[in-house]
Write an enzyme that holds these catalytic residues in place. Structure first.
Site, short mmCIF file in Angstrom:
data_model
loop_
_atom_site.label_atom_id
_atom_site.label_comp_id
_atom_site.label_asym_id
_atom_site.label_seq_id
_atom_site.Cartn_x
_atom_site.Cartn_y
_atom_site.Cartn_z
N ALA A 141 -4.93 0.76 3.49
CA ALA A 141 -4.80 2.12 2.91
C ALA A 141 -3.21 2.33 2.91
CB ALA A 141 -5.49 3.15 3.76
N GLY B 171 -7.82 -1.21 5.27
CA GLY B 171 -8.68 -0.74 4.13
C GLY B 171 -8.84 -1.80 2.99
N GLU C 64 -11.73 -3.71 4.57
CA GLU C 64 -13.04 -2.83 4.08
C GLU C 64 -13.47 -2.76 2.80
OE1 GLU C 64 -10.84 0.18 6.24
OE2 GLU C 64 -12.63 0.62 7.30
N GLU D 12 -5.58 -1.26 12.45
CA GLU D 12 -5.56 0.28 12.31
C GLU D 12 -4.98 0.61 13.85
OE1 GLU D 12 -7.90 -1.35 10.82
OE2 GLU D 12 -8.31 -0.07 8.90
N1 CAA Z 1 0.81 0.88 3.21
C1 CAA Z 1 2.06 1.11 2.66
N2 CAA Z 1 2.93 0.34 2.31
C2 CAA Z 1 2.64 -0.96 2.86
C3 CAA Z 1 1.33 -1.48 3.55
C4 CAA Z 1 0.54 -0.19 3.72
N3 CAA Z 1 -0.64 -0.57 4.47
N4 CAA Z 1 1.52 -2.51 3.89
C5 CAA Z 1 2.50 -3.17 3.36
N5 CAA Z 1 3.36 -2.15 2.88
C6 CAA Z 1 4.64 -2.10 1.93
C7 CAA Z 1 5.65 -2.35 3.37
O1 CAA Z 1 6.23 -0.75 3.57
C8 CAA Z 1 6.89 -2.99 2.20
O2 CAA Z 1 7.32 -1.72 1.53
P1 CAA Z 1 8.98 -1.83 1.42
O3 CAA Z 1 9.37 -3.15 0.69
O4 CAA Z 1 9.19 -0.54 0.27
O5 CAA Z 1 9.54 -1.55 2.50
C9 CAA Z 1 6.02 -3.77 1.39
O6 CAA Z 1 4.63 -3.31 1.46
C10 CAA Z 1 6.08 -5.31 1.89
O7 CAA Z 1 5.59 -5.37 3.32
P2 CAA Z 1 6.49 -6.04 4.43
O8 CAA Z 1 7.80 -6.13 4.29
O9 CAA Z 1 5.90 -5.27 5.65
O10 CAA Z 1 5.56 -7.43 4.23
P3 CAA Z 1 6.01 -8.49 5.70
O11 CAA Z 1 5.57 -9.94 4.98
O12 CAA Z 1 6.77 -8.38 6.44
O13 CAA Z 1 4.51 -8.12 6.38
C11 CAA Z 1 2.05 -7.17 6.88
C12 CAA Z 1 3.20 -8.03 5.93
C13 CAA Z 1 2.00 -7.97 8.11
C14 CAA Z 1 0.88 -7.09 5.99
C15 CAA Z 1 2.79 -5.70 6.98
O14 CAA Z 1 3.02 -5.24 5.73
C16 CAA Z 1 1.97 -4.63 7.75
O15 CAA Z 1 1.54 -4.92 8.77
N6 CAA Z 1 1.26 -3.94 6.73
C17 CAA Z 1 0.40 -2.91 7.10
C18 CAA Z 1 -1.01 -3.38 7.74
C19 CAA Z 1 -1.94 -2.25 8.12
O16 CAA Z 1 -1.34 -1.78 9.08
N7 CAA Z 1 -2.95 -1.93 7.32
C20 CAA Z 1 -3.81 -0.89 7.98
C21 CAA Z 1 -3.49 0.31 6.99
S1 CAA Z 1 -4.33 1.91 7.66
C22 CAA Z 1 -5.71 1.54 6.87
O17 CAA Z 1 -6.04 0.65 6.19
C23 CAA Z 1 -6.93 2.82 7.22
C24 CAA Z 1 -8.20 2.28 6.84
O18 CAA Z 1 -9.27 2.04 7.52
C25 CAA Z 1 -8.57 2.41 5.28
#
Ligand code: CAA
Length: 255
Positions: A63, A106, A109, A129
């Site tokens: 998400a 998400g 999911e 999460e």
């Molecule tokens: N939401 C918003 N933006 C996200 C995102 C997310 N879930 N995941 C990645 N992005 C964005 C980053 O902010 C980044 O944007 P900018 O270039 O503008 O800074 C871009 O995508 C590229 O990401 P990274 O620079 O972080 O890429 P990376 O290769 O270094 O890392 C990753 C990849 C490990 C997947 C890392 O992006 C990450 O940890 N993302 C979040 C994963 C996460 O926590 N997901 C769960 C979200 S909460 C949820 O989903 C609740 C639910 O149950 C529905």
């Protein structure tokens, strides 16, 4: 702005998540477009199955955290952002997920809302999460537990660790792992195979398998029997069995 690309190929409805700069993070607009496209394809008599895909780097990394970062509990309650996901459960035609790269939070999911998952050998799955001090909110605690069992679901949800495609295959989270360069084409090929099956049988099979998660064994077997008998009202059942007897390939018309 469109956060998805939607197209049809023969009888396949293809939906591609299209926020590559954000690893296809699932914001409100994107999810609205995905759900509406699935519903539209489900109503379209020309469509027999759907393909949901991201891009090579990510199916979806969860998400959109930016949309939630400053929200209060009351705002999240009223927004009920995952309420609409229940509509995906009502889609009757098969949905194939083509997963390359990250399927996290998400994204994992959403993938679990699909019926068959084709994963690239490079795919990475997880429910991270907990690292944001939250839990999965779009069905992850329930669907992951049903898919891979309590021990593994606890491990993934409480640690937030990522697993590889081979681990996901061994756990039963996905059913096919393919070489990296084939991740989309293999899923498309699978959709083409599904399009050759009788559409009512596909929908009945999906319905019956899903009822295994909602009912007791006795109730589920009753559902299965009714669906089985119901298929004998279709022209395709007649064609399927006649073609077998006549040693030829059946041609299914969807009624
Ligand atoms: N939401 C918003 N933006 C996200 C995102 C997310 N879930 N995941 C990645 N992005 C964005 C980053 O902010 C980044 O944007 P900018 O270039 O503008 O800074 C871009 O995508 C590229 O990401 P990274 O620079 O972080 O890429 P990376 O290769 O270094 O890392 C990753 C990849 C490990 C997947 C890392 O992006 C990450 O940890 N993302 C979040 C994963 C996460 O926590 N997901 C769960 C979200 S909460 C949820 O989903 C609740 C639910 O149950 C529905």
């Amino acid at each position: 702005m469109s956060e998805t690309t939607i197209e049809t190929r023969d009888h396949i409805g293809i939906i591609r998540l299209n926020r590559p700069d954000k690893l296809n993070a699932l914001n409100t607009t994107l999810m609205t477009q995905v759900i509406e496209a699935l519903e539209q394809f489900d109503r379209d008599n020309n469509i027999r199955c759907m393909l949901l895909a991201g891009d090579q780097r990510a199916f979806a990394a969860g998400a959109d955290i930016n949309e939630m970062a400053d929200a209060t509990m009351i705002e999240m309650h009223h927004r009920n952002m995952f309420g609409r996901w229940d509509r995906i459960k009502k889609i009757r035609k098969p949905i194939v997920a083509a997963v390359s790269g990250y399927a996290l939070g998400g994204g994992c999911e959403l993938m679990m809302c699909c019926d068959i998952v084709v994963a690239s050998e490079t795919a990475r799955f997880g429910q991270p999460e907990v690292n944001l001090a939250i839990i999965p909110g779009a069905g992850g605690t329930q669907r992951l537990t049903r898919a891979i069992g309590k021990a593994r679901a606890m491990d993934l949800i409480l640690t937030g660790r990522m697993i590889t495609a081979d681990e996901a295959l061994a756990m039963g989270l996905v059913s096919r792992v393919v070489p990296a360069e084939q991740w989309f084409d293999a899923a498309l090929q699978l959709c083409q195979e599904l399009c050759e099956k009788a559409p009512m049988a596909l929908q009945a099979g999906k319905d019956a398998v899903n009822s295994a998660f909602e009912t007791t064994l006795t109730e589920g077997i009753e559902v299965e029997k009714k669906l089985f008998y119901m298929l004998f009202a279709t022209d395709d059942q007649t064609e399927g069995m006649r073609a077998f007897v006549e040693k030829r390939k059946p041609v299914f018309v969807g009624r």
